[in-house]
Motif scaffolding. Structure first.
Motif, PDB file in Angstrom:
ATOM      1  N   TRP A 260       7.226 -31.022 103.429  1.00 49.36           N
ATOM      2  CA  TRP A 260       6.893 -31.550 104.754  1.00 49.36           C
ATOM      3  C   TRP A 260       5.929 -30.654 105.535  1.00 49.36           C
ATOM      4  O   TRP A 260       5.479 -31.022 106.614  1.00 49.36           O
ATOM      5  CB  TRP A 260       8.169 -31.766 105.568  1.00 49.36           C
ATOM      6  CG  TRP A 260       9.029 -30.543 105.736  1.00 49.36           C
ATOM      7  CD1 TRP A 260       8.944 -29.598 106.720  1.00 49.36           C
ATOM      8  CD2 TRP A 260      10.101 -30.128 104.884  1.00 49.36           C
ATOM      9  NE1 TRP A 260       9.891 -28.622 106.542  1.00 49.36           N
ATOM     10  CE2 TRP A 260      10.623 -28.921 105.411  1.00 49.36           C
ATOM     11  CE3 TRP A 260      10.679 -30.646 103.720  1.00 49.36           C
ATOM     12  CZ2 TRP A 260      11.689 -28.239 104.828  1.00 49.36           C
ATOM     13  CZ3 TRP A 260      11.747 -29.967 103.127  1.00 49.36           C
ATOM     14  CH2 TRP A 260      12.230 -28.782 103.681  1.00 49.36           C
ATOM     15  N   GLU A 261       5.578 -29.510 105.002  1.00 45.80           N
ATOM     16  CA  GLU A 261       4.705 -28.596 105.735  1.00 45.80           C
ATOM     17  C   GLU A 261       3.236 -28.912 105.487  1.00 45.80           C
ATOM     18  O   GLU A 261       2.819 -29.128 104.353  1.00 45.80           O
ATOM     19  CB  GLU A 261       5.004 -27.155 105.331  1.00 45.80           C
ATOM     20  CG  GLU A 261       6.385 -26.697 105.748  1.00 45.80           C
ATOM     21  CD  GLU A 261       6.690 -25.267 105.373  1.00 45.80           C
ATOM     22  OE1 GLU A 261       7.628 -24.696 105.958  1.00 45.80           O
ATOM     23  OE2 GLU A 261       5.992 -24.710 104.487  1.00 45.80           O
ATOM     24  N   PRO A 262       2.412 -28.925 106.561  1.00 42.84           N
ATOM     25  CA  PRO A 262       0.979 -29.206 106.387  1.00 42.84           C
ATOM     26  C   PRO A 262       0.283 -28.067 105.648  1.00 42.84           C
ATOM     27  O   PRO A 262       0.660 -26.904 105.777  1.00 42.84           O
ATOM     28  CB  PRO A 262       0.460 -29.343 107.815  1.00 42.84           C
ATOM     29  CG  PRO A 262       1.440 -28.588 108.662  1.00 42.84           C
ATOM     30  CD  PRO A 262       2.771 -28.719 107.978  1.00 42.84           C
ATOM     31  N   GLU A 263      -0.749 -28.429 104.897  1.00 44.90           N
ATOM     32  CA  GLU A 263      -1.470 -27.420 104.117  1.00 44.90           C
ATOM     33  C   GLU A 263      -2.472 -26.657 104.968  1.00 44.90           C
ATOM     34  O   GLU A 263      -2.620 -25.444 104.810  1.00 44.90           O
ATOM     35  CB  GLU A 263      -2.185 -28.087 102.936  1.00 44.90           C
ATOM     36  CG  GLU A 263      -2.910 -27.113 102.022  1.00 44.90           C
ATOM     37  CD  GLU A 263      -1.987 -26.041 101.459  1.00 44.90           C
ATOM     38  OE1 GLU A 263      -2.470 -24.911 101.231  1.00 44.90           O
ATOM     39  OE2 GLU A 263      -0.789 -26.325 101.242  1.00 44.90           O
ATOM     40  N   TRP A 264      -3.166 -27.368 105.875  1.00 43.32           N
ATOM     41  CA  TRP A 264      -4.137 -26.716 106.743  1.00 43.32           C
ATOM     42  C   TRP A 264      -3.901 -27.143 108.190  1.00 43.32           C
ATOM     43  O   TRP A 264      -3.462 -28.275 108.449  1.00 43.32           O
ATOM     44  CB  TRP A 264      -5.561 -27.051 106.316  1.00 43.32           C
ATOM     45  CG  TRP A 264      -6.032 -26.196 105.177  1.00 43.32           C
ATOM     46  CD1 TRP A 264      -6.359 -24.880 105.227  1.00 43.32           C
ATOM     47  CD2 TRP A 264      -6.217 -26.585 103.807  1.00 43.32           C
ATOM     48  NE1 TRP A 264      -6.741 -24.416 103.981  1.00 43.32           N
ATOM     49  CE2 TRP A 264      -6.663 -25.444 103.092  1.00 43.32           C
ATOM     50  CE3 TRP A 264      -6.058 -27.783 103.113  1.00 43.32           C
ATOM     51  CZ2 TRP A 264      -6.951 -25.468 101.728  1.00 43.32           C
ATOM     52  CZ3 TRP A 264      -6.338 -27.809 101.757  1.00 43.32           C
ATOM     53  CH2 TRP A 264      -6.778 -26.671 101.079  1.00 43.32           C
ATOM     54  N   PRO A 265      -4.186 -26.261 109.143  1.00 43.28           N
ATOM     55  CA  PRO A 265      -3.953 -26.586 110.558  1.00 43.28           C
ATOM     56  C   PRO A 265      -4.749 -27.810 111.002  1.00 43.28           C
ATOM     57  O   PRO A 265      -5.839 -28.083 110.504  1.00 43.28           O
ATOM     58  CB  PRO A 265      -4.426 -25.328 111.299  1.00 43.28           C
ATOM     59  CG  PRO A 265      -4.395 -24.237 110.283  1.00 43.28           C
ATOM     60  CD  PRO A 265      -4.703 -24.891 108.968  1.00 43.28           C
ATOM     61  N   ASP A 267      -3.994 -30.966 110.658  1.00 40.06           N
ATOM     62  CA  ASP A 267      -3.846 -32.157 109.823  1.00 40.06           C
ATOM     63  C   ASP A 267      -2.443 -32.135 109.232  1.00 40.06           C
ATOM     64  O   ASP A 267      -2.017 -31.120 108.674  1.00 40.06           O
ATOM     65  CB  ASP A 267      -4.899 -32.142 108.712  1.00 40.06           C
ATOM     66  CG  ASP A 267      -5.011 -33.474 107.989  1.00 40.06           C
ATOM     67  OD1 ASP A 267      -3.995 -33.951 107.447  1.00 40.06           O
ATOM     68  OD2 ASP A 267      -6.124 -34.039 107.955  1.00 40.06           O
ATOM     69  N   ALA A 268      -1.718 -33.244 109.337  1.00 41.87           N
ATOM     70  CA  ALA A 268      -0.320 -33.283 108.906  1.00 41.87           C
ATOM     71  C   ALA A 268      -0.154 -33.383 107.398  1.00 41.87           C
ATOM     72  O   ALA A 268       0.957 -33.217 106.890  1.00 41.87           O
ATOM     73  CB  ALA A 268       0.395 -34.457 109.582  1.00 41.87           C
ATOM     74  N   ARG A 269      -1.239 -33.636 106.672  1.00 36.01           N
ATOM     75  CA  ARG A 269      -1.108 -33.815 105.225  1.00 36.01           C
ATOM     76  C   ARG A 269      -0.641 -32.529 104.527  1.00 36.01           C
ATOM     77  O   ARG A 269      -1.084 -31.430 104.865  1.00 36.01           O
ATOM     78  CB  ARG A 269      -2.438 -34.250 104.618  1.00 36.01           C
ATOM     79  CG  ARG A 269      -2.801 -35.699 104.879  1.00 36.01           C
ATOM     80  CD  ARG A 269      -4.167 -36.037 104.338  1.00 36.01           C
ATOM     81  NE  ARG A 269      -5.224 -35.336 105.066  1.00 36.01           N
ATOM     82  CZ  ARG A 269      -6.524 -35.449 104.775  1.00 36.01           C
ATOM     83  NH1 ARG A 269      -6.914 -36.219 103.772  1.00 36.01           N
ATOM     84  NH2 ARG A 269      -7.420 -34.799 105.495  1.00 36.01           N
ATOM     85  N   ASN A 270       0.231 -32.702 103.544  1.00 35.43           N
ATOM     86  CA  ASN A 270       0.642 -31.561 102.737  1.00 35.43           C
ATOM     87  C   ASN A 270      -0.368 -31.345 101.608  1.00 35.43           C
ATOM     88  O   ASN A 270      -1.402 -32.027 101.541  1.00 35.43           O
ATOM     89  CB  ASN A 270       2.076 -31.742 102.224  1.00 35.43           C
ATOM     90  CG  ASN A 270       2.220 -32.853 101.193  1.00 35.43           C
ATOM     91  OD1 ASN A 270       1.254 -33.488 100.769  1.00 35.43           O
ATOM     92  ND2 ASN A 270       3.451 -33.116 100.791  1.00 35.43           N
ATOM     93  N   LEU A 271      -0.075 -30.402 100.717  1.00 29.10           N
ATOM     94  CA  LEU A 271      -1.025 -30.099  99.643  1.00 29.10           C
ATOM     95  C   LEU A 271      -1.282 -31.319  98.768  1.00 29.10           C
ATOM     96  O   LEU A 271      -2.417 -31.572  98.346  1.00 29.10           O
ATOM     97  CB  LEU A 271      -0.500 -28.934  98.793  1.00 29.10           C
ATOM     98  CG  LEU A 271      -1.395 -28.481  97.642  1.00 29.10           C
ATOM     99  CD1 LEU A 271      -2.737 -27.974  98.152  1.00 29.10           C
ATOM    100  CD2 LEU A 271      -0.693 -27.391  96.817  1.00 29.10           C
ATOM    101  N   ALA A 272      -0.235 -32.107  98.504  1.00 26.16           N
ATOM    102  CA  ALA A 272      -0.406 -33.313  97.695  1.00 26.16           C
ATOM    103  C   ALA A 272      -1.341 -34.300  98.388  1.00 26.16           C
ATOM    104  O   ALA A 272      -2.165 -34.955  97.743  1.00 26.16           O
ATOM    105  CB  ALA A 272       0.948 -33.957  97.410  1.00 26.16           C
ATOM    106  N   GLY A 273      -1.200 -34.428  99.702  1.00 20.33           N
ATOM    107  CA  GLY A 273      -2.058 -35.339 100.441  1.00 20.33           C
ATOM    108  C   GLY A 273      -3.520 -34.943 100.376  1.00 20.33           C
ATOM    109  O   GLY A 273      -4.408 -35.785 100.171  1.00 20.33           O
ATOM    110  N   TRP A 274      -3.785 -33.671 100.562  1.00 19.06           N
ATOM    111  CA  TRP A 274      -5.160 -33.183 100.434  1.00 19.06           C
ATOM    112  C   TRP A 274      -5.666 -33.359  99.001  1.00 19.06           C
ATOM    113  O   TRP A 274      -6.841 -33.655  98.775  1.00 19.06           O
ATOM    114  CB  TRP A 274      -5.229 -31.718 100.835  1.00 19.06           C
ATOM    115  CG  TRP A 274      -5.219 -31.487 102.309  1.00 19.06           C
ATOM    116  CD1 TRP A 274      -4.147 -31.204 103.104  1.00 19.06           C
ATOM    117  CD2 TRP A 274      -6.351 -31.552 103.201  1.00 19.06           C
ATOM    118  NE1 TRP A 274      -4.523 -31.070 104.416  1.00 19.06           N
ATOM    119  CE2 TRP A 274      -5.872 -31.277 104.506  1.00 19.06           C
ATOM    120  CE3 TRP A 274      -7.705 -31.799 103.017  1.00 19.06           C
ATOM    121  CZ2 TRP A 274      -6.720 -31.246 105.615  1.00 19.06           C
ATOM    122  CZ3 TRP A 274      -8.556 -31.769 104.115  1.00 19.06           C
ATOM    123  CH2 TRP A 274      -8.052 -31.501 105.396  1.00 19.06           C
ATOM    124  N   THR A 275      -4.775 -33.170  98.028  1.00 16.30           N
ATOM    125  CA  THR A 275      -5.157 -33.298  96.623  1.00 16.30           C
ATOM    126  C   THR A 275      -5.566 -34.725  96.296  1.00 16.30           C
ATOM    127  O   THR A 275      -6.574 -34.954  95.604  1.00 16.30           O
ATOM    128  CB  THR A 275      -3.993 -32.846  95.728  1.00 16.30           C
ATOM    129  OG1 THR A 275      -3.721 -31.463  95.980  1.00 16.30           O
ATOM    130  CG2 THR A 275      -4.303 -33.037  94.263  1.00 16.30           C
TER     131      THR A 275
END
Length: 375
Positions: A260-265, A267-275
């Motif tokens: 549930w933690e965001p990957e970058w400030p 933006d709420a997406r986690n690492l999977a979302g950015w991936t």
């Protein structure tokens, strides 16, 4: 269908038809003898498939290279273990599931016994262990991964997962902090650091053909350094995922300590979302699903995790509905209750047998290096 949870909508992963979005990730359960998965481990896999998980990633299995691992209870994926893996695949299939086998090499996490190799002879910045792999050994490693993938294919597995996470060998190549090679396989440019994993994926694709599923698991964090990063920016992540896609990866498995933690400030997406956004590939998220404490905190600090099921399910449903990622890997919750998925589907959260730290007694964990790094 309007009321159906996104977690229980079907998903097609290459040629695999999955009835829901749950995956059981690879772990090290200690149920192996001479590298062969035991009948008890095959039954363990089958039981989780019967409990509703139809994609099983089976064990961190050492590839067919003498430097891969020294752990006596670890799985191996070689010609000598093919039949035992075939039994595991068959048991999962009888429960209506599909199986991938994870290809793994410890690298510098291996306690130095003269066979510990890594990009630059370090397990973390400023901490030497073993020696740098030679150019000849890099070629041998590519061949070893492809050879082990062929064994998995011969055993009937639907595919393999290349383990490039958590500070093991391929992740050591991805990590600029310890990959200081100057031969085109290291340094500051992520294109060079990702070169060996990409060559391994391409070799597996060439050996196993177009229909074989290839997953690649990666992480920012390492077991020896939670703050480490392989991609400092979204742009670097896009370069990395693009290279893996071009090499032949079908699905990316983005490992975080807490999903549930965001990957970058900002933006709420986690690492999977950015991936997923950067690659366009199917993506698996993972990290403390159903629990409030990550596995390394449980293991290193001896803290019991508390259940966090309702919040996790609501969050995951919203993220899948939004297209942030496609699949969800569940580790400890499935150790605690093989029927976790069935009970989630029924909405019977109160019946879930929650994971406890004592359940780790059945698992095998890594080396003295990890413990010392967190002492």
């Amino acid at each position: 269908m309007a009321d159906l949870s996104p977690l229980f909508t079907p998903f097609r992963l290459k040629g695999l038809d999955l009835p829901n979005r749950f995956v059981m990730p690879a772990m090290q359960r200690g149920m192996c003898e001479d590298g062969r998965p035991s009948a008890a481990l095959a039954a363990y896999y089958r039981r989780r498939a019967e409990g509703g998980v139809k994609l099983i990633v089976g064990e961190s299995a050492a590839v067919d290279h003498p430097t891969a691992t020294r752990q006596p209870s670890s799985a191996h994926i070689t010609a000598a273990t093919r039949d035992a893996w075939a039994h595991c695949v068959d048991e999962v299939g009888k429960a209506g599931g599909h199986m991938l086998i994870q290809l793994w090499h410890e690298g510098a996490v291996r306690k130095d016994d003269g066979l510990s190799i890594s990009p630059s002879g370090m397990v973390q910045p400023g901490r030497p262990n073993g020696r740098p792999a030679t150019a000849e050994e890099l070629g041998e490693l590519v061949e070893a991964y492809a050879r082990s993938a062929l064994v998995a294919q011969e055993a009937g597995a639907a595919g393999v997962e290349v383990h490039a996470a958590h500070g093991y060998l391929l992740d050591q190549f991805l990590w600029a902090g310890i990959n200081r090679r100057e031969d085109g396989y290291g340094g500051e440019d992520i294109r060079n650091r990702a070169r060996l994993p990409a060559e391994i994926v391409a070799a597996i694709r060439a050996a196993c053909g177009p229909d074989f599923v290839i997953s690649l698991r990666f992480s920012q964090w390492k077991e020896v350094d939670y703050s480490a990063r392989i991609a400092a920016t979204p742009e670097e992540l896009e370069i990395f995922t693009g290279m893996m896609k071009a090499a032949g990866v079908d699905v990316l498995h983005a490992s975080t300590r807490r999903f549930w933690e965001p990957e970058w400030p900002g933006d709420a997406r986690n690492l999977a979302g950015w991936t997923k956004a950067s690659s366009g590939l199917p993506v698996i998220t993972v990290g403390s699903v159903g629990l409030d404490t990550d596995v390394m905190t449980t293991f290193i600090e001896g803290k019991d995790a508390r259940p966090r099921v309702a919040e996790a399910i609501d969050d995951l449903e919203a993220r899948i509905a939004a297209g942030e990622f496609d699949l969800v890997a569940v580790g400890r919750a499935l150790i605690g209750d093989p029927d976790f998925v069935r009970k989630i589907e029924a909405g019977d959260h109160g019946a879930i047998r929650h994971f406890a730290r004592s359940d780790l007694g059945a698992l095998e964990w890594d080396t003295d290096i990890i413990h010392a790094a967190h002492a």
